[in-house]
Design a protein around this motif. Structure first.
Motif, mmCIF file in Angstrom:
data_model
loop_
_atom_site.group_PDB
_atom_site.id
_atom_site.type_symbol
_atom_site.label_atom_id
_atom_site.label_comp_id
_atom_site.label_asym_id
_atom_site.label_seq_id
_atom_site.Cartn_x
_atom_site.Cartn_y
_atom_site.Cartn_z
ATOM 1 N N ALA A 1 0.822 -1.209 0.000
ATOM 2 C CA ALA A 1 0.000 0.000 0.000
ATOM 3 C C ALA A 1 0.858 1.262 0.000
ATOM 4 O O ALA A 1 0.598 2.209 -0.750
ATOM 5 C CB ALA A 1 -0.935 -0.016 1.211
ATOM 6 N N SER A 2 1.917 1.280 0.835
ATOM 7 C CA SER A 2 2.749 2.485 0.905
ATOM 8 C C SER A 2 3.518 2.695 -0.394
ATOM 9 O O SER A 2 3.664 3.830 -0.865
ATOM 10 C CB SER A 2 3.714 2.394 2.092
ATOM 11 O OG SER A 2 4.759 1.481 1.846
ATOM 12 N N ASN B 1 2.597 1.605 -3.415
ATOM 13 C CA ASN B 1 1.643 1.992 -4.456
ATOM 14 C C ASN B 1 1.352 3.491 -4.389
ATOM 15 O O ASN B 1 1.273 4.181 -5.417
ATOM 16 C CB ASN B 1 0.346 1.191 -4.321
ATOM 17 C CG ASN B 1 0.528 -0.264 -4.678
ATOM 18 O OD1 ASN B 1 1.509 -0.645 -5.329
ATOM 19 N ND2 ASN B 1 -0.393 -1.109 -4.251
ATOM 20 N N ALA B 2 1.182 3.997 -3.174
ATOM 21 C CA ALA B 2 0.919 5.426 -3.006
ATOM 22 C C ALA B 2 2.124 6.262 -3.454
ATOM 23 O O ALA B 2 1.967 7.292 -4.127
ATOM 24 C CB ALA B 2 0.567 5.719 -1.550
ATOM 25 N N GLN C 1 2.519 9.106 -6.516
ATOM 26 C CA GLN C 1 2.985 10.472 -6.289
ATOM 27 C C GLN C 1 4.138 10.852 -7.206
ATOM 28 O O GLN C 1 4.263 12.011 -7.615
ATOM 29 C CB GLN C 1 3.420 10.637 -4.831
ATOM 30 C CG GLN C 1 2.278 10.607 -3.826
ATOM 31 C CD GLN C 1 2.796 10.664 -2.402
ATOM 32 O OE1 GLN C 1 3.466 9.737 -1.932
ATOM 33 N NE2 GLN C 1 2.507 11.757 -1.709
ATOM 34 N N THR D 1 1.056 12.660 -8.843
ATOM 35 C CA THR D 1 0.210 13.602 -8.129
ATOM 36 C C THR D 1 1.019 14.617 -7.331
ATOM 37 O O THR D 1 0.501 15.665 -6.950
ATOM 38 C CB THR D 1 -0.723 12.846 -7.167
ATOM 39 O OG1 THR D 1 0.073 12.061 -6.259
ATOM 40 C CG2 THR D 1 -1.653 11.914 -7.953
ATOM 41 N N SER E 1 7.704 6.706 2.363
ATOM 42 C CA SER E 1 6.887 7.914 2.335
ATOM 43 C C SER E 1 7.617 8.963 1.509
ATOM 44 O O SER E 1 8.848 9.016 1.499
ATOM 45 C CB SER E 1 6.616 8.429 3.755
ATOM 46 O OG SER E 1 7.834 8.750 4.400
#
Length: 800
Positions: A297-298, A300-301, A305, A312, A355
């Motif tokens: 999940a991290s 993929n985010a 970005q 994004t 992150s």
């Protein structure tokens, strides 16, 4: 601002839980039951501890913690990179000896979870999850120490996997890493992994995966890259499992028979042009990466970005580079994480999470103390506000990029930080090739330095228990002129009664971008395929050589040791008219033909084998070959044991004398009858019959005649004659070739390069060797012909 984590009364307590500790079992240490030993922890030994006796969610925690732990979290670099290792230690009361088994049973590797629990609200925050690294047993106490995460994995070099003889038995570049290509690269050195001269198969390794080869080059001695035509090689993605290779049908050597270094422009793994994806692949890949678990999940985010086209958070960041030499994984990860302040940390499940430094709308908390209405959660300011001294101030950020294996870092972008003061900081990045991407990274780093070069340490109350590095906060403290100043958490240390934070200024200017001056890349010196070095192409014979039937095998062979460390082999053979050579096979330490391999090949019946060792047995068998490449069966063989004779061996490389002949001729040929073009004679004093004659021939053929478009085929042969008399056509054929010439006038010049080595196996009393170049033309209609415009011959004699 996120929902504040505040309450009137706090009653914090540490909870420690050991999980994964084995129950007590018996293990047989010898043949008898009396030698059995016990491992693990008995069920009666407590494994949950706190500062005082508690029951939380039905779980009983024994109040034995005395020296309470402190949890510190930071990163190797100020605002990006891999998390530093956190070490937690504490002591447990053990006056009654009830906890002895926590040390004697060896709990190393057991999972330890440390939770800050508040009795007043009944809520908890997990502060640490790691592995027990060591324990100590003292008088009345047991000490436990745990660390997380395990950073030793980042010390190993990447990429994993090297060129091994088991996969590449004919490799010249054994032991080099198998390259991994992310994105698009230029001038990538390809390891030479198959030097198969028997089958004329010469393979170069491009990298892992199905890659696209855009251009191949040979590197000349003057440093110029010469483009290789696509007709000279084939690209394969299935010849070796999971690898892309290039195969040449001709060995890539220069005039002196030295191997050309081969380079390639490559389009590599496209998904890994995303920096977050490249980090993910390097961490998780089990073939060439670190085989670590990652939090999908991290990542993929983060990939969303940083997507180069649809990101994004930022666009235009392209990851282009190659892992072609061993580097510590931590160094590679730091380069990849640097481009946008990515932080790498491990969660409670041991998965790596990432992150991205992004513009944050939410503020974790307001840290304040002073006049006016509002909360008072700032317990102390521990350091003054201080700017770094001038000698440590950054004047310009310089970022070197567009690295390749030949010229290193080719380009550099620069961004000013403090004009006129300080020193320049030079960063080198092997995974940036795009100038726009490099400028964005340099701009981001310079903004970080301009707005974030101060730090202040503060002590905060329990409201900061959920804070983590990278969180945004505001700071209000009038004595240091802070009024709701935007800050970010760089480092945090959590004790039970207070939380220490290192704060640095934060600004939304970190994430804005204005394009700077982009450098021009001067083209690397390249050239089209020229005469030097010439493209090595496989000539297509105009006609198939005739077959003369099955060859008879040699009838006898004798093998005897000569006067020194040499075996003389004599073959008895009645030569047919199409006899080309005798092939001598040899087996070492065996008399079985199944162990025999080709050892020598020459048009001779006497061989001298100096590649032998004392006190070793060798067996020899002969076979005959014809001009049509047919080979007979083995003839009778014989073995010999090489013994030491007390005489001095002849030294290697004892003589070396070279002779060079240059000729310029203008001979026109219009006849289908073979005619001598040029003769070269060279006098070389040979010391013994094992001296080697090495020769090079460079010829330039040009068609002359009517421009009628009809193609002609030029044939020529190079013959050697070691006698002073005799017709040229009676010499030994050492090279022959046919060339197709288009039916047009100049420029229609074809350059031909010949390299051959010849060994004089029979004594040459005079040392007089002559070479003859003969040629003919396939079609003479209309008076057309071809001429040899120039040719060059070199020969030198050296000891074998």
């Amino acid at each position: 601002m996120t929902a504040p984590d505040r309450q009137k009364i706090w009653r914090p307590v540490w909870l420690v839980r050991l999980t994964g500790a084995q129950s007590r079992t018996w293990a047989q240490a010898g043949l008898f039951q009396a030698s059995a030993i016990q491992r693990g922890v008995e069920d009666s030994v407590p494994q949950n501890f706190a500062g005082r006796d508690l029951v939380v969610s039905g779980v009983r925690y024994v109040g034995r913690i005395t020296e309470e732990p402190v949890v510190e979290r930071s990163y190797f670099d100020a605002f990006y990179g891999v998390t530093g290792a956190t070490s937690v230690s504490f002591r447990l009361v053990n006056a009654d000896g009830a906890l002895d088994a926590l040390h004697t049973a060896d709990l190393r590797g057991t999972t330890l979870t440390l939770t800050r629990y508040d009795e007043e609200s009944g809520t908890g925050v997990t502060e640490f999850t790691g592995k027990v690294s060591t324990t100590a047993l003292g008088e009345g106490w047991v000490e436990v120490r745990a660390v997380a995460p395990d950073l030793s994995v980042f010390e190993q070099p990447v990429p994993l996997g090297t060129v091994l003889a088991s996969t590449f038995p004919n490799a010249r570049d054994l032991g080099v890493p198998i390259p991994v290509v992310f994105g698009n690269i230029e001038r990538h050195r390809c390891p030479y992994v198959n030097d198969d001269r028997t089958n004329d198969q010469y393979d170069y390794l491009v990298g892992r995966g199905a890659l696209t080869v855009d251009q191949m080059y040979r590197l000349a001695g003057d440093g110029t890259l010469h483009k290789i035509e696509t007709s000279e090689y084939t690209v394969e993605t299935t010849r070796y499992a999971g690898l892309t290779t290039v195969r040449f049908p001709r060995r890539q050597v220069d005039w002196q028979n030295a191997l050309f270094p081969i380079y390639a422009d490559v389009t590599g793994l496209s998904a890994e042009r995303n920096f977050a994806r490249a980090v993910r692949t390097l961490l998780s890949d089990t073939t060439y990466g670190l085989s670590q678990s990652v939090n999908a999940a991290s990542f993929n985010a983060a990939e969303a970005q940083l997507d180069p086209t649809t990101g994004t958070e930022v666009t235009g960041l392209y990851c282009d580079g190659v892992l072609a030499e061993p580097r510590a994984a931590l160094d590679v990860l730091r380069e990849l994480l640097l481009v946008r302040g990515m932080r790498l940390d491990a969660n409670a499940s041991g998965e790596w999470m990432v992150s991205v430094d992004a513009l944050q709308a939410d503020v974790r908390m307001a840290v304040r103390d002073g006049a006016g209405a509002g909360e008072r959660n700032l317990l102390a300011v521990l350091t003054p506000r201080e700017r770094p001294p001038l000698e440590n101030t950054v004047r310009d950020y310089r970022l070197a990029y567009r690295w390749d294996a030949l010229s290193g870092y080719r380009l550099e972008v620069k961004r000013a930080v403090h004009k006129g003061v300080g020193r320049d900081v030079l960063l080198q990045h092997r995974f940036l090739r795009d100038s726009g991407a490099a400028d964005k990274v340099a701009h981001y780093l310079s903004r970080r330095e301009i707005h974030g070069n101060e730090v202040v340490d503060v002590a905060v109350a329990q409201e900061a228990r959920q804070a983590a590095p990278g969180d945004r906060v505001t700071l209000t403290y009038a004595p240091l002129a802070y009024t709701c100043a935007p800050m970010e958490v760089r480092q945090i240390s959590k004790a039970l009664d207070r939380i220490l934070m290192r704060l640095a200024p934060w600004s939304c200017a970190f994430y804005s971008y204005s394009c700077g001056t982009l450098p021009d890349d001067l083209a690397f010196p390249t050239a089209e395929s020229t005469e030097m070095p010439a493209p090595l192409q496989v000539p297509t014979p105009a006609t198939v050589p005739p077959s003369f039937g099955v060859l008879a095998a040699p009838t006898a062979l004798t093998a005897v040791q000569g006067g020194g460390k040499v075996v003389e082999v004599n073959v008895t053979y009645a030569e047919p008219v199409d006899w080309a050579s005798i092939v001598l096979y040899r087996a070492c330490g065996s008399t079985s033909t199944g162990s025999a391999v080709e050892h020598r090949r020459a048009k001779a019946k006497t061989f001298h084998d100096e590649d032998v060792e004392y006190l070793t047995c060798y067996a020899y068998w002969p076979a005959a070959r014809s001009l049509s490449c047919a080979e007979s069966s083995f003839g009778p063989g014989e073995g010999v044991r090489v013994i030491r004779i007390v005489t001095a061996d002849v030294a290697e490389q004892q003589i070396s004398r070279a002779a060079i002949t240059n000729s310029v001729v203008a001979c026109y040929f219009c006849s289908t009858v073979e005619f001598e073009i040029q003769a070269v004679s060279n006098f070389v004093q040979l010391q013994r019959d094992t001296d080697v004659i090495r020769s090079w021939l460079v010829a330039r053929l040009q068609l002359d005649g009517p421009n009628d478009g009809s193609a002609r085929t030029a044939y020529y042969r190079l013959l050697r004659n070691s006698t002073t008399t005799g017709a040229p056509s009676c010499g030994e054929v050492v090279y022959s070739q046919s060339l197709s010439l288009a039916g047009a006038k100049a420029p229609n010049v074809t350059a031909v390069t010949v390299f051959r080595s010849f060994r004089l196996e029979e004594p040459c009393s005079t040392g007089f060797v002559s070479y003859h170049l003969l040629g003919r033309l396939s079609d003479v209609s209309g008076g057309a012909g071809y001429k040899v415009t120039s040719w060059r011959f070199m020969a030198d004699a050296k000891s074998a």
